[in-house]
Motif scaffolding. Structure first.
Motif, PDB file in Angstrom:
ATOM      1  N   ASP A 141      -5.092  -4.320  -2.450  1.00 30.17           N
ATOM      2  CA  ASP A 141      -4.929  -5.458  -3.408  1.00 30.17           C
ATOM      3  C   ASP A 141      -5.693  -5.199  -4.610  1.00 30.17           C
ATOM      4  OD1 ASP A 141      -2.728  -6.418  -1.982  1.00 30.17           O
ATOM      5  OD2 ASP A 141      -4.219  -8.013  -1.026  1.00 30.17           O
ATOM      6  N   LYS A 142      -7.038  -5.243  -4.529  1.00 29.41           N
ATOM      7  CA  LYS A 142      -7.967  -4.861  -5.411  1.00 29.41           C
ATOM      8  C   LYS A 142      -7.761  -3.836  -6.333  1.00 29.41           C
ATOM      9  CE  LYS A 142     -12.215  -7.132  -3.406  1.00 29.41           C
ATOM     10  NZ  LYS A 142     -12.539  -8.110  -4.642  1.00 29.41           N
ATOM     11  N   LEU A 143      -7.430  -2.513  -5.885  1.00 26.50           N
ATOM     12  CA  LEU A 143      -6.858  -1.554  -6.667  1.00 26.50           C
ATOM     13  C   LEU A 143      -5.705  -1.493  -7.573  1.00 26.50           C
ATOM     14  CD1 LEU A 143      -8.225   1.514  -3.989  1.00 26.50           C
ATOM     15  CD2 LEU A 143      -9.379   0.710  -6.135  1.00 26.50           C
ATOM     16  N   ARG A 144      -4.803  -2.402  -6.880  1.00 26.40           N
ATOM     17  CA  ARG A 144      -3.723  -2.752  -7.574  1.00 26.40           C
ATOM     18  C   ARG A 144      -3.817  -3.342  -8.895  1.00 26.40           C
ATOM     19  NH1 ARG A 144       0.350  -4.072  -2.653  1.00 26.40           N
ATOM     20  NH2 ARG A 144       0.929  -1.882  -2.292  1.00 26.40           N
ATOM     21  N   GLU A 145      -5.009  -4.099  -8.887  1.00 29.06           N
ATOM     22  CA  GLU A 145      -5.434  -4.857  -9.993  1.00 29.06           C
ATOM     23  C   GLU A 145      -5.688  -3.899 -11.308  1.00 29.06           C
ATOM     24  OE1 GLU A 145      -8.436  -7.596  -8.799  1.00 29.06           O
ATOM     25  OE2 GLU A 145      -6.906  -8.642  -7.688  1.00 29.06           O
ATOM     26  N   GLU A 146      -6.229  -2.835 -10.816  1.00 29.92           N
ATOM     27  CA  GLU A 146      -6.566  -1.824 -12.107  1.00 29.92           C
ATOM     28  C   GLU A 146      -5.362  -1.235 -12.792  1.00 29.92           C
ATOM     29  OE1 GLU A 146      -8.951   1.344 -10.625  1.00 29.92           O
ATOM     30  OE2 GLU A 146     -10.312   0.001  -9.777  1.00 29.92           O
ATOM     31  N   PRO A 147      -5.307  -1.031 -14.097  1.00 25.88           N
ATOM     32  CA  PRO A 147      -4.254  -0.541 -14.630  1.00 25.88           C
ATOM     33  C   PRO A 147      -3.811   0.907 -14.210  1.00 25.88           C
ATOM     34  CG  PRO A 147      -6.056  -0.931 -16.009  1.00 25.88           C
ATOM     35  CD  PRO A 147      -6.500  -1.400 -14.961  1.00 25.88           C
ATOM     36  N   GLY A 148      -2.674   1.176 -14.030  1.00 25.99           N
ATOM     37  CA  GLY A 148      -2.269   2.490 -13.899  1.00 25.99           C
ATOM     38  C   GLY A 148      -2.446   3.314 -12.340  1.00 25.99           C
ATOM     39  N   ILE A 149      -2.863   2.315 -11.568  1.00 30.41           N
ATOM     40  CA  ILE A 149      -2.910   2.649 -10.166  1.00 30.41           C
ATOM     41  C   ILE A 149      -1.900   2.034  -9.121  1.00 30.41           C
ATOM     42  CG2 ILE A 149      -4.016   2.739  -7.892  1.00 30.41           C
ATOM     43  CD1 ILE A 149      -6.840   3.268  -9.915  1.00 30.41           C
ATOM     44  N   GLU A 150      -0.963   2.789  -8.667  1.00 27.68           N
ATOM     45  CA  GLU A 150      -0.091   2.468  -7.712  1.00 27.68           C
ATOM     46  C   GLU A 150      -0.102   2.940  -6.277  1.00 27.68           C
ATOM     47  OE1 GLU A 150       4.934   1.922  -7.160  1.00 27.68           O
ATOM     48  OE2 GLU A 150       4.012   2.170  -9.310  1.00 27.68           O
ATOM     49  N   ILE A 151      -0.555   1.997  -5.298  1.00 31.01           N
ATOM     50  CA  ILE A 151      -0.802   2.619  -3.935  1.00 31.01           C
ATOM     51  C   ILE A 151       0.517   2.309  -3.278  1.00 31.01           C
ATOM     52  CG2 ILE A 151      -2.010   2.224  -1.826  1.00 31.01           C
ATOM     53  CD1 ILE A 151      -3.747   2.969  -4.419  1.00 31.01           C
ATOM     54  N   THR A 152       1.256   3.415  -2.531  1.00 33.26           N
ATOM     55  CA  THR A 152       2.452   3.414  -1.908  1.00 33.26           C
ATOM     56  C   THR A 152       2.206   3.817  -0.353  1.00 33.26           C
ATOM     57  OG1 THR A 152       3.005   5.752  -2.871  1.00 33.26           O
ATOM     58  CG2 THR A 152       3.891   3.919  -4.124  1.00 33.26           C
ATOM     59  N   SER A 153       1.022   4.557  -0.012  1.00 32.42           N
ATOM     60  CA  SER A 153       0.957   4.848   1.261  1.00 32.42           C
ATOM     61  C   SER A 153      -0.453   4.558   1.811  1.00 32.42           C
ATOM     62  CB  SER A 153       1.477   6.342   1.650  1.00 32.42           C
ATOM     63  OG  SER A 153       0.701   7.036   0.848  1.00 32.42           O
ATOM     64  N   THR A 154      -0.663   4.752   3.238  1.00 34.75           N
ATOM     65  CA  THR A 154      -2.147   4.877   3.433  1.00 34.75           C
ATOM     66  C   THR A 154      -2.726   6.133   3.041  1.00 34.75           C
ATOM     67  OG1 THR A 154      -1.505   3.381   5.274  1.00 34.75           O
ATOM     68  CG2 THR A 154      -3.576   4.484   5.582  1.00 34.75           C
ATOM     69  N   GLU A 155      -2.048   7.169   3.023  1.00 31.02           N
ATOM     70  CA  GLU A 155      -2.480   8.569   3.017  1.00 31.02           C
ATOM     71  C   GLU A 155      -2.753   8.569   1.310  1.00 31.02           C
ATOM     72  OE1 GLU A 155      -0.256  12.917   2.345  1.00 31.02           O
ATOM     73  OE2 GLU A 155      -0.141  11.668   4.121  1.00 31.02           O
ATOM     74  N   GLN A 156      -1.914   8.054   0.622  1.00 30.36           N
ATOM     75  CA  GLN A 156      -2.557   8.044  -0.929  1.00 30.36           C
ATOM     76  C   GLN A 156      -3.716   7.265  -0.909  1.00 30.36           C
ATOM     77  OE1 GLN A 156       0.161   5.849  -3.356  1.00 30.36           O
ATOM     78  NE2 GLN A 156      -0.710   6.710  -5.353  1.00 30.36           N
ATOM     79  N   MET A 157      -3.787   6.176  -0.496  1.00 33.45           N
ATOM     80  CA  MET A 157      -5.119   5.398  -0.622  1.00 33.45           C
ATOM     81  C   MET A 157      -6.413   6.232  -0.026  1.00 33.45           C
ATOM     82  SD  MET A 157      -6.131   2.431  -1.190  1.00 33.45           S
ATOM     83  CE  MET A 157      -7.898   1.468  -0.902  1.00 33.45           C
TER      84      MET A 157
END
Length: 75
Positions: free
Chosen positions: A33-49
């Protein structure tokens, strides 16, 4: 046992917590959730995270190593 307050943690603190407590799904989601607040970052999976976290840690290591080399060479 006291429950950690993820909302009060900085991104860096929460990132460190997630890396130390990899099975804590609530912490992982709070960091996402905190990272989604950053512009340009979209988390779609645990692996990507995990890849994003590792990339940021690698960037920090490179900067730290570069600073150490500069101070040694200037010594």
């Amino acid at each position: 046992m006291t429950k950690a307050n993820f909302q009060a943690m900085t991104k860096q603190e929460l990132r460190a917590y997630v890396l130390e407590h990899r099975d804590d799904q609530e912490a992982f989601h709070a960091l996402t959730d905190k990272l989604r607040e950053e512009p340009g970052i979209e988390i779609t999976s645990t692996e990507q995270m995990h890849e994003l976290i590792e990339a940021r840690l690698d960037e920090a290591d490179v900067k730290s190593t570069s600073r150490r080399r500069s101070s040694i060479e200037g010594y």
